[in-house]
Enzyme design. Sequence first.
Site, PDB file in Angstrom:
ATOM      1  N   LYS A   1       1.169  -1.518   0.221  1.00 27.89           N
ATOM      2  CA  LYS A   1      -0.164   0.660   0.066  1.00 27.89           C
ATOM      3  C   LYS A   1       0.759   0.996   0.114  1.00 27.89           C
ATOM      4  O   LYS A   1       0.644   2.402  -0.523  1.00 27.89           O
ATOM      5  CB  LYS A   1      -0.991   0.034   1.626  1.00 27.89           C
ATOM      6  CG  LYS A   1      -2.071  -1.276   1.233  1.00 27.89           C
ATOM      7  CD  LYS A   1      -3.413  -0.684   1.321  1.00 27.89           C
ATOM      8  CE  LYS A   1      -4.745  -1.531   0.800  1.00 27.89           C
ATOM      9  NZ  LYS A   1      -6.047  -1.967   1.740  1.00 27.89           N
TER      10      LYS A   1
ATOM     11  N   LYS B   1      -4.658  -9.810  -7.086  1.00 32.57           N
ATOM     12  CA  LYS B   1      -6.364 -10.857  -5.804  1.00 32.57           C
ATOM     13  C   LYS B   1      -6.955  -9.714  -6.652  1.00 32.57           C
ATOM     14  O   LYS B   1      -6.773  -8.491  -6.843  1.00 32.57           O
ATOM     15  CB  LYS B   1      -6.188 -10.448  -4.459  1.00 32.57           C
ATOM     16  CG  LYS B   1      -5.363  -9.366  -3.930  1.00 32.57           C
ATOM     17  CD  LYS B   1      -6.591  -9.368  -2.606  1.00 32.57           C
ATOM     18  CE  LYS B   1      -6.084  -8.235  -2.499  1.00 32.57           C
ATOM     19  NZ  LYS B   1      -7.372  -7.982  -1.017  1.00 32.57           N
TER      20      LYS B   1
ATOM     21  N   LYS C   1     -11.124  -4.042  -4.183  1.00 35.15           N
ATOM     22  CA  LYS C   1     -12.330  -3.518  -4.948  1.00 35.15           C
ATOM     23  C   LYS C   1     -11.656  -1.585  -4.933  1.00 35.15           C
ATOM     24  O   LYS C   1     -12.528  -0.980  -6.234  1.00 35.15           O
ATOM     25  CB  LYS C   1     -12.338  -2.374  -3.190  1.00 35.15           C
ATOM     26  CG  LYS C   1     -13.755  -3.785  -1.942  1.00 35.15           C
ATOM     27  CD  LYS C   1     -13.868  -2.634  -0.743  1.00 35.15           C
ATOM     28  CE  LYS C   1     -13.965  -3.559  -0.189  1.00 35.15           C
ATOM     29  NZ  LYS C   1     -13.329  -3.708   0.599  1.00 35.15           N
TER      30      LYS C   1
END
Length: 342
Positions: A122, A204, A207
């Site tokens: 992140k 993956k 969202k």
Amino acid sequence: MENKTNVQPERKPVIFSAIQPSGSITLGNYLGALKNWIALQDGYNAIYALADLHTITVRQDPTTFRKNTYDAYALLLAMGIDLEKSIFFIQSQVPEHAQLAWVLNCYTQFGELSRMTQFKDKSQKHADNVNAGLFTYPSLMAADILLYQADLVPVGVDQKQHLELTRNIAERFNMLYSPTFTVPDGYILKNGAKIMSLQDPSKKMSKSDQNANACVHLLDKPDDIIRKFKRAVTDSEACVRYGEGKDGINNLMEIYGCITGKDNAAIEREFEGKGYGEFKLAVGEAVVDHLRPIQEEYTRLIQDKAYLESCFAENAAKASRIASKTLAKVMKKVGFLPMKRS
Ligand code: ATP
Ligand code: LTN
């Protein structure tokens, strides 16, 4: 992560899990985690949360953030979270989470947090905002779990490292003082534990993916779902079989298997001699059919804000009753003075 000793036979084991209202909920979230939440409600004392404090580790637009929180709550009820059986609350409405997180931050090492792969990922993805919250995210997650003395934590495989850290923090605190926290186990599903992006099956499904075609949202319209599956990246072999180098097809087989309950051998038989076009359409249609009743119930619930708000309040109060007991124990053991309000 085997540890059966903390499951006491005289009480139903506690499970805790949470999801961030950081965007529109995806098929990955549903098959990897949420479907399991529903199934676990009968056998366990289930406590679930929307981890909205975690969400602001990435900058949010306030209006969208509020909408995502309402939507996620309504959608999870529509999926089958039953408030007669489970507690389902919004993390920011139970202040004990932020309080315990602070304390646990002081029992979590810089080195431990630096090793978290989610932090590394992140901080690369949001290089302009590598804030302290992003770094200490796992101690807030540990607080979420430990406040409820959870035995089991159903999550996708990507959260395993955070769970290991939670166990280490709990064990460390228990050793330094006296047994205070239940040391939780992970509960990771075999099927659907990791659903991959439809556009890049090595990543993956997420969202927050910028590519709209990569990800199926549970609230997507049927036509959009079918279109996304039709465009899913596959390979050039044109044979529906599970195997190495076939990440795209493996992922579609996994999705189809999770939805229909069929295993890979049955799926291979069903599509023997048929092309990818036909298979992709079948996967899309199975997903649309499965989501239809959930979408209908969501549409009904989201219009009833007063009902949703009454659920928020009632469930935050229930959660706080449990959380405040653990927090009070922790504060006392650490040596804080008891708080007496006149
Ligand atoms: P973000 O893109 O904001 O990081 P996310 O889609 O990765 O969000 P989270 O809110 O971090 O989702 O995760 C919610 C739950 O869904 C977690 O238990 C997580 O392990 C699970 N999960 C997330 N993505 C997947 C996936 N692709 N496959 C299976 N499980 C997943
Ligand atoms: N970090 C989790 C969401 C989360 C969570 C938790 C999951 C926050 N607190 C406690 C399990 C238990 C994620 O899914 N990204």
